[in-house]
Scaffold this active site. Sequence first.
Site, PDB file in Angstrom:
ATOM      1  N   ASP A   7       0.830  -1.198   0.000  1.00 58.97           N
ATOM      2  CA  ASP A   7       0.000   0.000   0.000  1.00 58.97           C
ATOM      3  C   ASP A   7       0.868   1.253   0.000  1.00 58.97           C
ATOM      4  O   ASP A   7       1.789   1.390   0.811  1.00 58.97           O
ATOM      5  CB  ASP A   7      -0.892  -0.034   1.248  1.00 58.97           C
TER       6      ASP A   7
ATOM      7  N   GLU B 297       1.324  -0.551  -5.172  1.00 58.64           N
ATOM      8  CA  GLU B 297       0.081   0.208  -5.313  1.00 58.64           C
ATOM      9  C   GLU B 297       0.436   1.682  -5.193  1.00 58.64           C
ATOM     10  O   GLU B 297       0.364   2.280  -4.132  1.00 58.64           O
ATOM     11  CB  GLU B 297      -0.925  -0.210  -4.237  1.00 58.64           C
TER      12      GLU B 297
END
Length: 665
Positions: A383, A412
């Site tokens: 993330d 990401e």
Amino acid sequence: MAPPERPAAVPRDPTRVVIEGVAPEIDAGRFPAKRVVGESLEVEADVFTDGHDLVAAALWVRPPGDEPTVEHAMVPLGNDRWSSTVVPDRLGRWAFTVVGWVDRFGTWRHGTLRKVEAGQDVDVELQIGAELVRAAAGRAKGPDATLLADVASVLEEGDADGITADGLEAAMRRWASREPLVRYGRTLEVVVERERAGHGAWYEFFPRSASPDPDRHGTLADAADRLPYVASMGFDVVYLPPIHPIGREFRKGPNNSVTSAPGDLGSPWGIGAEEGGHTAVHPELGTLDDLDAFVARASSLGMEVALDIAFQCAPDHPWVTEHPEWFRHRPDGTIQYAENPPKKYQDIYPIDFESEDWEALWDALADVVRFWIGHGVTIFRVDNPHTKPFRFWEWLIASIQADHPEAIFLSEAFTRPKVMHQLAKAGFSQSYTYFAWRQSAWELREYFTELTTPPLVDAFRPNAWPNTPDILTEQLQHGGRPVFVQRLVLAATLSANYGIYGPAFELVAHRAVAPGSEEYLDSEKYQRRVWDLDAPHSLRHLIARVNDIRRSHPALLQNRTLRFHPTDNEQLLCYSKTDPAGGVPVLVVVNVDPHHRQSGFVHLDLETLGVDPHHRYEVHDLLGAARYSWEGSANYVELDPEVLPAHIFAIGRPSRSESDFEHFA
């Protein structure tokens, strides 16, 4: 500031060969290129010298570990460009470089044969050749030594037949002098990962929404019961958002409200509470044993599990009290929470990667990854990596893969292109892309041409997602069912890696929290949802078909052969992929207008597709089951988005996955 150093003096050096333009080479060798096991590594270089002498070149490759360097001959491509291809057969970091030398024997042989053909006297040339061959015979061993000594004697006797003696060229390639040998100035690297890094279909879902009881929090056991449903759609990787305890301080409420009521679940990305941090499982989801069972169940169904790695902490994460030095403090002594003005994330504390105790911090974060590898998870969706230092990721990924070369990391990072690309160069196996926002035919052509063209293709592996829990594009909000089908086909065929956030995608969830927002209404990021997996409007069977087509056609499982073909209607996007191993080529035509029927001619590059332009050929629509007989490069297509907005054609012969398939209206 210190003045720049003076340029070094040019050394006296009699070497004549120049080696430059080596590819693949990422940032002058600063970063390794990427391949997967069994994927060809084609190395090219410009190798030349002055004058009319011929040169020769070789590729030196050193496998991982203590394996010796192996030499591969390079072949000329023309215009002083040389090439050699190797197929890495094991995981790890491979090293390679290019060497070149003046080919004195080749130069002699070429010139002497031309004189013989012109009827000129070559007595002197034969003696020169005899010296070259005799010297090589002194270095040779075994049968080559005998052959070369015999040929040298023939040439010494003035017999020009020795120039073309059988086996002479090959033996001289092995034993002729290469002095002075010139070596390219850098040793380059390529990281070879396992096949799943190169291609895969990902499916994301929230375990807390997996309960069959709408009034009960889902568990990992419930999520395991959902795995057969995911496997039935043909996915390779099932990805779970963070499964850790969720912080209670400043917990977010439904629809990202800044206050929560008793019973609100909070965001899984607000990691850490009194129950534990990044190596703990949320008590309402279950235990580590439940995770182990989930991983085992997925494996039994032919899938792997990916876990979310989010290096950030809720205010009540144990690290906040145990290691306050790992966080950035404001002048009033409070810890700075995350912000993306005007957005505020009071439920998340960013980690300070530049703290004085950064070495211990970095080690602790690496230990988090190792902990989950110890529980059978070797794929990680990371993330927001762009909010952490590049150097940290380069170190962490290299350290983990040194011990666990099977580990795969998905970045990401929806941010600036150069930042996304730098993360890929730093080691991320795959990367999210701008695919969700590239919607017109020209945008898709331009973007995926960039992604599949050197030098980017050697560092950046795209993973295309039409939706995520954070991304519900305006197109998905208003395009209806046809746009979901269109985006599925595009993602699954343009990119070897793709994924969907389900069940939102297959159930065509399209309601945004507010006009102009890309956030889902009643987002699972903040609450549980109840999904009717058997709803008649579900796309699950179409998704299964698309994934079956991918598995049956290796051309779709790589990106390097993607080629776009012109159309005379800009609403029609046409592209193909060919299988480097010689399998069936695949041609895709997509109507990118989700509201209207579109038609026109596609103009195919038949040479790229391996099609004889003088004969008719068959195209088999793997989605709609129809077959068409085409001729030449220009052929007519018509696509109604209310029926199917796309063709996926197998070219030349029927696919081996040949069964009747219903149209999805």
